[in-house]
Design a protein around this motif. Structure first.
Motif, PDB file in Angstrom:
ATOM      1  N   PRO A 201       0.843  -1.205   0.000  1.00 32.27           N
ATOM      2  CA  PRO A 201       0.000   0.000   0.000  1.00 32.27           C
ATOM      3  C   PRO A 201       0.877   1.253   0.000  1.00 32.27           C
ATOM      4  CG  PRO A 201      -0.543  -1.461   1.843  1.00 32.27           C
ATOM      5  CD  PRO A 201       0.700  -1.990   1.202  1.00 32.27           C
ATOM      6  N   ASP A 202       0.389   2.305  -0.603  1.00 31.26           N
ATOM      7  CA  ASP A 202       1.058   3.605  -0.545  1.00 31.26           C
ATOM      8  C   ASP A 202       0.806   4.172   0.846  1.00 31.26           C
ATOM      9  OD1 ASP A 202       1.766   6.307  -0.695  1.00 31.26           O
ATOM     10  OD2 ASP A 202       1.111   6.490  -2.771  1.00 31.26           O
ATOM     11  N   TRP A 203       1.846   4.495   1.569  1.00 35.08           N
ATOM     12  CA  TRP A 203       1.690   4.955   2.956  1.00 35.08           C
ATOM     13  C   TRP A 203       0.975   6.299   3.015  1.00 35.08           C
ATOM     14  CZ3 TRP A 203       2.234   0.462   4.435  1.00 35.08           C
ATOM     15  CH2 TRP A 203       3.346  -0.318   4.183  1.00 35.08           C
ATOM     16  N   ASP A 204       1.031   7.082   1.943  1.00 40.23           N
ATOM     17  CA  ASP A 204       0.383   8.395   1.931  1.00 40.23           C
ATOM     18  C   ASP A 204      -1.075   8.327   1.468  1.00 40.23           C
ATOM     19  OD1 ASP A 204       2.737   9.643   2.759  1.00 40.23           O
ATOM     20  OD2 ASP A 204       3.464   9.759   0.678  1.00 40.23           O
ATOM     21  N   ASP A 205      -1.433   7.309   0.715  1.00 47.77           N
ATOM     22  CA  ASP A 205      -2.793   7.178   0.189  1.00 47.77           C
ATOM     23  C   ASP A 205      -3.107   5.685   0.095  1.00 47.77           C
ATOM     24  OD1 ASP A 205      -5.159   7.095  -1.235  1.00 47.77           O
ATOM     25  OD2 ASP A 205      -4.488   8.425  -2.835  1.00 47.77           O
ATOM     26  N   ALA A 206      -3.827   5.187   1.080  1.00 48.03           N
ATOM     27  CA  ALA A 206      -4.088   3.743   1.187  1.00 48.03           C
ATOM     28  C   ALA A 206      -4.858   3.183  -0.005  1.00 48.03           C
ATOM     29  CB  ALA A 206      -4.838   3.440   2.477  1.00 48.03           C
ATOM     30  N   ARG A 207      -5.459   4.043  -0.818  1.00 45.37           N
ATOM     31  CA  ARG A 207      -6.176   3.562  -2.003  1.00 45.37           C
ATOM     32  C   ARG A 207      -5.206   3.154  -3.104  1.00 45.37           C
ATOM     33  NH1 ARG A 207      -9.518   8.839  -2.902  1.00 45.37           N
ATOM     34  NH2 ARG A 207      -7.439   9.533  -2.355  1.00 45.37           N
ATOM     35  N   ARG A 208      -4.001   3.671  -3.051  1.00 42.90           N
ATOM     36  CA  ARG A 208      -3.000   3.382  -4.088  1.00 42.90           C
ATOM     37  C   ARG A 208      -2.041   2.301  -3.615  1.00 42.90           C
ATOM     38  NH1 ARG A 208      -0.306   8.709  -6.457  1.00 42.90           N
ATOM     39  NH2 ARG A 208       1.384   7.554  -5.520  1.00 42.90           N
ATOM     40  N   LYS A 209      -1.351   1.706  -4.583  1.00 42.87           N
ATOM     41  CA  LYS A 209      -0.327   0.705  -4.299  1.00 42.87           C
ATOM     42  C   LYS A 209       0.981   1.150  -4.935  1.00 42.87           C
ATOM     43  CE  LYS A 209      -3.727  -2.919  -4.201  1.00 42.87           C
ATOM     44  NZ  LYS A 209      -3.748  -4.057  -3.404  1.00 42.87           N
ATOM     45  N   MET A 210       2.047   0.589  -4.441  1.00 49.41           N
ATOM     46  CA  MET A 210       3.368   0.856  -4.997  1.00 49.41           C
ATOM     47  C   MET A 210       4.024  -0.485  -5.327  1.00 49.41           C
ATOM     48  SD  MET A 210       3.392   4.092  -5.089  1.00 49.41           S
ATOM     49  CE  MET A 210       5.066   4.435  -5.609  1.00 49.41           C
ATOM     50  N   VAL A 211       4.764  -0.491  -6.419  1.00 48.48           N
ATOM     51  CA  VAL A 211       5.374  -1.724  -6.932  1.00 48.48           C
ATOM     52  C   VAL A 211       6.886  -1.547  -6.977  1.00 48.48           C
ATOM     53  CG1 VAL A 211       5.453  -3.336  -8.876  1.00 48.48           C
ATOM     54  CG2 VAL A 211       3.340  -2.052  -8.392  1.00 48.48           C
ATOM     55  N   ALA A 212       7.595  -2.575  -6.508  1.00 50.32           N
ATOM     56  CA  ALA A 212       9.059  -2.586  -6.584  1.00 50.32           C
ATOM     57  C   ALA A 212       9.504  -3.957  -7.076  1.00 50.32           C
ATOM     58  CB  ALA A 212       9.662  -2.305  -5.207  1.00 50.32           C
ATOM     59  N   ILE A 213      10.609  -3.983  -7.766  1.00 49.43           N
ATOM     60  CA  ILE A 213      11.170  -5.263  -8.210  1.00 49.43           C
ATOM     61  C   ILE A 213      11.797  -5.961  -7.006  1.00 49.43           C
ATOM     62  CG2 ILE A 213      13.389  -4.251  -8.907  1.00 49.43           C
ATOM     63  CD1 ILE A 213      13.357  -6.264 -11.295  1.00 49.43           C
ATOM     64  N   SER A 214      11.639  -7.272  -6.934  1.00 47.92           N
ATOM     65  CA  SER A 214      12.211  -8.063  -5.849  1.00 47.92           C
ATOM     66  C   SER A 214      13.579  -8.597  -6.277  1.00 47.92           C
ATOM     67  CB  SER A 214      11.288  -9.236  -5.521  1.00 47.92           C
ATOM     68  OG  SER A 214      11.305 -10.172  -6.590  1.00 47.92           O
ATOM     69  N   PRO A 215      14.356  -9.121  -5.334  1.00 44.65           N
ATOM     70  CA  PRO A 215      15.619  -9.754  -5.734  1.00 44.65           C
ATOM     71  C   PRO A 215      15.402 -10.884  -6.746  1.00 44.65           C
ATOM     72  CG  PRO A 215      15.638  -9.327  -3.386  1.00 44.65           C
ATOM     73  CD  PRO A 215      14.242  -9.009  -3.875  1.00 44.65           C
ATOM     74  N   ALA A 216      14.343 -11.677  -6.567  1.00 42.08           N
ATOM     75  CA  ALA A 216      14.040 -12.740  -7.541  1.00 42.08           C
ATOM     76  C   ALA A 216      13.690 -12.134  -8.900  1.00 42.08           C
ATOM     77  CB  ALA A 216      12.889 -13.611  -7.034  1.00 42.08           C
ATOM     78  N   GLY A 217      13.013 -10.983  -8.896  1.00 46.54           N
ATOM     79  CA  GLY A 217      12.685 -10.290 -10.139  1.00 46.54           C
ATOM     80  C   GLY A 217      13.927  -9.805 -10.856  1.00 46.54           C
TER      81      GLY A 217
END
Length: 146
Positions: free
Chosen positions: A85-101
């Motif tokens: 979840p986006d800490w500033d706006d719970a309606r939004r999400k944030m995506v990051a690449i993982s080490p496996a990615g």
């Protein structure tokens, strides 16, 4: 039809056919189970080296939010991205690449690099370098209009 229109139609015909052929060859060279859209998102996240929202990714790739959500769901299921979840706006999400990615992206690059390198060798590095500014400007102009 004017010469200018004929030239434009020929240019776009070549670009579209090259795109189709490149996508086909890249798809065959990717690791089993990885789609070109998956690689593209992983590559973008790796190069950006920061989180992106699904909406930002959809805009970047000129796809619908639904299509991006589908792609991200598959990447998350594979363990290639983290979605929070986006800490500033719970309606939004944030995506990051993982080490496996990152490892999957690197494996994909290793799979496609020989094919891409062969094409550059056959065309010649100087000709490829000369074409890049024109292709980049074309992309930027098309992006302005979308």
């Amino acid at each position: 039809m004017s010469d200018k229109n004929g030239l434009a139609i020929t240019l776009f015909g070549e670009i579209l056919m090259a795109d189709q052929l490149a996508r086909s060859r890249l798809s065959k060279a990717l690791p089993k189970g990885m789609e070109l859209s998956h690689f593209s998102v992983l590559n973008h996240l790796d190069r950006a080296n920061s989180e992106r929202s699904p909406a930002q990714l959809a805009k970047t790739f000129h796809v619908t939010r639904g299509a991006m959500t589908n792609t991200l769901g598959k990447l998350e299921l594979a363990g290639y991205v983290h979605i929070r979840p986006d800490w500033d706006d719970a309606r939004r999400k944030m995506v990051a690449i993982s080490p496996a990615g990152r490892r999957a992206r690197d494996a994909a690059l290793a799979g496609i690099a020989p094919m891409i390198g062969e094409i550059v060798d056959r065309l010649g590095e100087e000709r490829v370098r000369a074409a890049l500014p024109i292709l980049r400007e074309l992309r930027l102009r098309l992006d302005e209009d979308s």
